[in-house]
Scaffold this motif. Structure first.
Motif, short mmCIF file in Angstrom:
data_model
loop_
_atom_site.label_atom_id
_atom_site.label_comp_id
_atom_site.label_asym_id
_atom_site.label_seq_id
_atom_site.Cartn_x
_atom_site.Cartn_y
_atom_site.Cartn_z
N LYS A 11 0.84 -1.20 0.00
CA LYS A 11 0.00 0.00 0.00
C LYS A 11 0.89 1.26 0.00
O LYS A 11 1.01 1.97 1.00
CB LYS A 11 -0.92 0.03 1.24
CG LYS A 11 -1.72 -1.26 1.45
CD LYS A 11 -2.75 -1.46 0.36
CE LYS A 11 -3.54 -2.73 0.60
NZ LYS A 11 -4.40 -3.08 -0.53
N LEU A 12 1.54 1.51 -1.12
CA LEU A 12 2.44 2.66 -1.20
C LEU A 12 1.66 3.96 -1.36
O LEU A 12 0.68 4.02 -2.10
CB LEU A 12 3.39 2.50 -2.40
CG LEU A 12 4.28 1.25 -2.43
CD1 LEU A 12 5.23 1.32 -3.62
CD2 LEU A 12 5.06 1.08 -1.14
N GLU A 13 2.10 4.97 -0.62
CA GLU A 13 1.55 6.33 -0.76
C GLU A 13 2.71 7.31 -0.77
O GLU A 13 3.81 6.99 -0.30
CB GLU A 13 0.59 6.64 0.40
CG GLU A 13 -0.67 5.80 0.38
CD GLU A 13 -1.72 6.29 1.38
OE1 GLU A 13 -1.57 7.43 1.87
OE2 GLU A 13 -2.67 5.55 1.65
N SER A 40 4.07 4.15 -9.82
CA SER A 40 4.82 5.42 -9.83
C SER A 40 5.78 5.49 -8.65
O SER A 40 6.96 5.84 -8.80
CB SER A 40 3.85 6.61 -9.77
OG SER A 40 3.00 6.62 -10.87
N ILE A 41 5.25 5.17 -7.46
CA ILE A 41 6.07 5.28 -6.24
C ILE A 41 7.17 4.23 -6.23
O ILE A 41 8.32 4.51 -5.87
CB ILE A 41 5.18 5.15 -4.98
CG1 ILE A 41 4.15 6.29 -4.95
CG2 ILE A 41 6.02 5.17 -3.71
CD1 ILE A 41 3.09 6.16 -3.88
N ILE A 79 11.51 -1.26 -15.29
CA ILE A 79 11.49 0.21 -15.29
C ILE A 79 11.49 0.74 -16.73
O ILE A 79 10.77 1.66 -17.08
CB ILE A 79 12.71 0.77 -14.51
CG1 ILE A 79 12.62 0.40 -13.03
CG2 ILE A 79 12.80 2.28 -14.68
CD1 ILE A 79 11.70 1.24 -12.20
N MET A 80 12.30 0.12 -17.56
CA MET A 80 12.35 0.51 -18.98
C MET A 80 10.97 0.34 -19.63
O MET A 80 10.51 1.21 -20.38
CB MET A 80 13.36 -0.36 -19.74
CG MET A 80 14.78 -0.27 -19.24
SD MET A 80 15.58 1.30 -19.66
CE MET A 80 17.27 0.97 -19.21
N GLU A 81 10.31 -0.77 -19.33
CA GLU A 81 8.98 -1.04 -19.89
C GLU A 81 7.97 0.02 -19.43
O GLU A 81 7.10 0.44 -20.21
CB GLU A 81 8.49 -2.43 -19.46
CG GLU A 81 9.25 -3.57 -20.09
CD GLU A 81 8.92 -4.92 -19.45
OE1 GLU A 81 8.01 -4.94 -18.56
OE2 GLU A 81 9.54 -5.93 -19.81
N GLN A 135 0.48 8.75 -17.34
CA GLN A 135 1.52 9.78 -17.51
C GLN A 135 2.47 9.83 -16.32
O GLN A 135 3.69 9.94 -16.49
CB GLN A 135 0.84 11.15 -17.69
CG GLN A 135 1.84 12.28 -17.92
CD GLN A 135 1.14 13.63 -18.11
OE1 GLN A 135 -0.06 13.67 -18.31
NE2 GLN A 135 1.88 14.70 -18.02
N GLU A 136 1.93 9.72 -15.09
CA GLU A 136 2.77 9.81 -13.89
C GLU A 136 3.71 8.60 -13.81
O GLU A 136 4.87 8.74 -13.40
CB GLU A 136 1.90 9.88 -12.63
CG GLU A 136 2.66 9.99 -11.32
CD GLU A 136 3.44 11.31 -11.15
OE1 GLU A 136 4.27 11.37 -10.23
OE2 GLU A 136 3.21 12.25 -11.93
#
Length: 444
Positions: free
Chosen positions: A342-344, A387-388, A417-419, A426-427
């Motif tokens: 649960k990343l924020e 994103s995080i 990450i490349m993919e 967009q983020e």
């Protein structure tokens, strides 16, 4: 908190869908004499049935009081030896009526186990297999009533019933699903049945899925009943320790409680969360903190409640979370986000100071946290989490050891990450690009 489960009522299953079908069956007449002529029933058996057939409940109860064990044995004999669906429907309904009339009547059925070890459950398990919808529903109701009145529940094997309920839980007929949830509510009040239900293939998956489908505040009764089942299950330490890891129930319970308009839904949600804290704090507190349960309990504790027990549960959960929160370092808070998935955008994620001081900790325990972060990159479908996670990998690389960078390459994080640089969000694309820039700067 002790296992203060309400006493098990024999009949907790009431459903207009089933009652409408029962009313149709009651209108039918069975020609019992025909079975006598075919030598399938004796004259004495037919006379016993006719003494209670289509009779008022007080007459039926008087007959059962006089010959309870005889009637129970006769009913099980009929189920085992007759095959016409309309007759079996009628006999199942007759059993339901006898069990519903007086809780003590169940003892006559349990006493038949001395005649045959498959009694009283076996003949009803056989009925469960019928393709006739009414027969299955009625048999499951009777089996639930018998199970809840069993003198030694720990010696009862109800696996065919649990499997059947699980199958019906996945169906599309809402009335049938509601009936199954009611039966589970009754069964789970008996401690001996909790782990067998928990261990039934797909049972928990279907139950939690039903709660997910009903997470909007527009279905409070079904929410309450499903969470009541979870509350009963979480009195078992082993279940309390595993249920969130396997089914992610903590964020779901918090979300439902936050949007609930009915006090009883909030009450049973908080009571379940309390069980999780009490029975298995090590496995659940971090997920609760990540789900922002602490500020929610602080808000709840300031409200007025008609039920004083709810405030006691709220305060208990709040105090345990406060203690845990205060003892957590910034890194431990970050680690609990990664472990729960649960990343924020909490402060550590964008702090150079945090990463300079803590990047090496992701490499501890055989790179456990780093591998979990990479796993989120590969498995999550949430643009926020992606994103995080991408941002975190970028910051990590900035301060990582050479061995740590090699691990990232080996587990495919660099490629992932490349993919993500071509992701539809967009983020996600932006954070992946920043991470790649950090890789290039560190001459990876």
């Amino acid at each position: 908190m002790e296992d203060q489960v309400p006493e098990v009522p024999l009949v907790l299953v009431s459903n207009p869908y089933l009652e409408k079908k029962e009313a149709v069956i009651r209108q039918k007449s069975i020609l019992w004499e025909g079975y006598e002529r075919a030598n399938l029933l004796s004259h004495e058996q037919v006379e016993l049935i006719k003494a209670i057939d289509k009779q008022p409940m007080n007459v039926v109860q008087s007959a059962v009081n006089a010959k309870g064990k005889t009637y129970a044995s006769l009913i099980l004999y009929l189920l085992r030896n007759l095959s016409r669906p309309d007759t079996i429907q009628y006999v199942c309904l007759m059993t339901d009526d006898i069990l519903s009339a007086n809780e003590d009547n169940a003892s006559y059925f349990h006493a038949t186990s001395s005649e045959d070890e498959s009694f009283p459950y076996g003949p009803f398990f056989k009925v469960l297999e019928s393709e006739d919808e009414f027969l299955g529903l009625e048999a499951s109701k009777v089996l639930t009533m018998l199970a809840c009145s069993a003198p030694s529940p720990s010696h009862v094997n109800l696996d065919p019933l649990y499997t059947w309920i699980t199958k019906k839980l996945s169906g599309s007929v809402k009335d049938v699903v509601n009936l199954m949830i009611q039966e589970l509510e009754s069964l789970l009040r008996v401690q001996a049945y909790r782990k067998p239900i928990w261990n039934t293939k797909n049972a928990m998956k279907e139950l939690v899925h039903r709660l997910y489908l009903n997470k909007s505040a527009s279905t409070p009764q079904i929410q309450y009943q499903i969470i009541f089942c979870l509350w009963l299950l979480t009195f078992e330490k082993e279940i309390a320790a595993e249920i969130n890891q396997k089914y992610d129930v903590i964020p779901l319970l918090v979300e439902i409680a936050k949007s609930a308009v009915k006090e009883k839904v909030i009450r049973v949600s908080i009571a379940t969360l309390r069980n999780l804290v009490e029975k298995a704090p090590a496995q659940n507190l971090a997920a609760m903190l990540v789900s922002r349960l602490l500020p929610f309990t602080e808000n709840l504790s300031s409200r007025k409640w008609s039920d004083t027990d709810i405030l006691e549960d709220i305060n208990y959960v709040k105090e345990r979370l406060q203690e845990d929160f205060q003892s957590l370092t910034t890194f431990e808070q970050y680690a609990s986000e990664v472990e729960t998935g649960k990343l924020e955008w909490s402060p550590p994620h964008r702090s150079d100071v945090f990463w300079k001081e803590n990047a090496h900790k992701l490499e501890e325990h055989n790179y456990q946290l780093l591998k979990q972060l990479a796993r989120l990159l590969s498995t999550s479908t949430s643009p926020l989490v992606l994103s995080i996670a991408a941002s975190d990998i970028g910051y990590y690389v900035k301060f990582a050891t050479k061995a740590g960078k090699n691990v990232l390459q080996e587990i495919g994080a660099k490629q992932r990450i490349m993919e993500l640089m071509t992701h539809e969000d967009q983020e996600v694309r932006y954070q992946a690009l920043l991470a790649v820039q950090k890789y290039m700067h560190q001459a990876w």
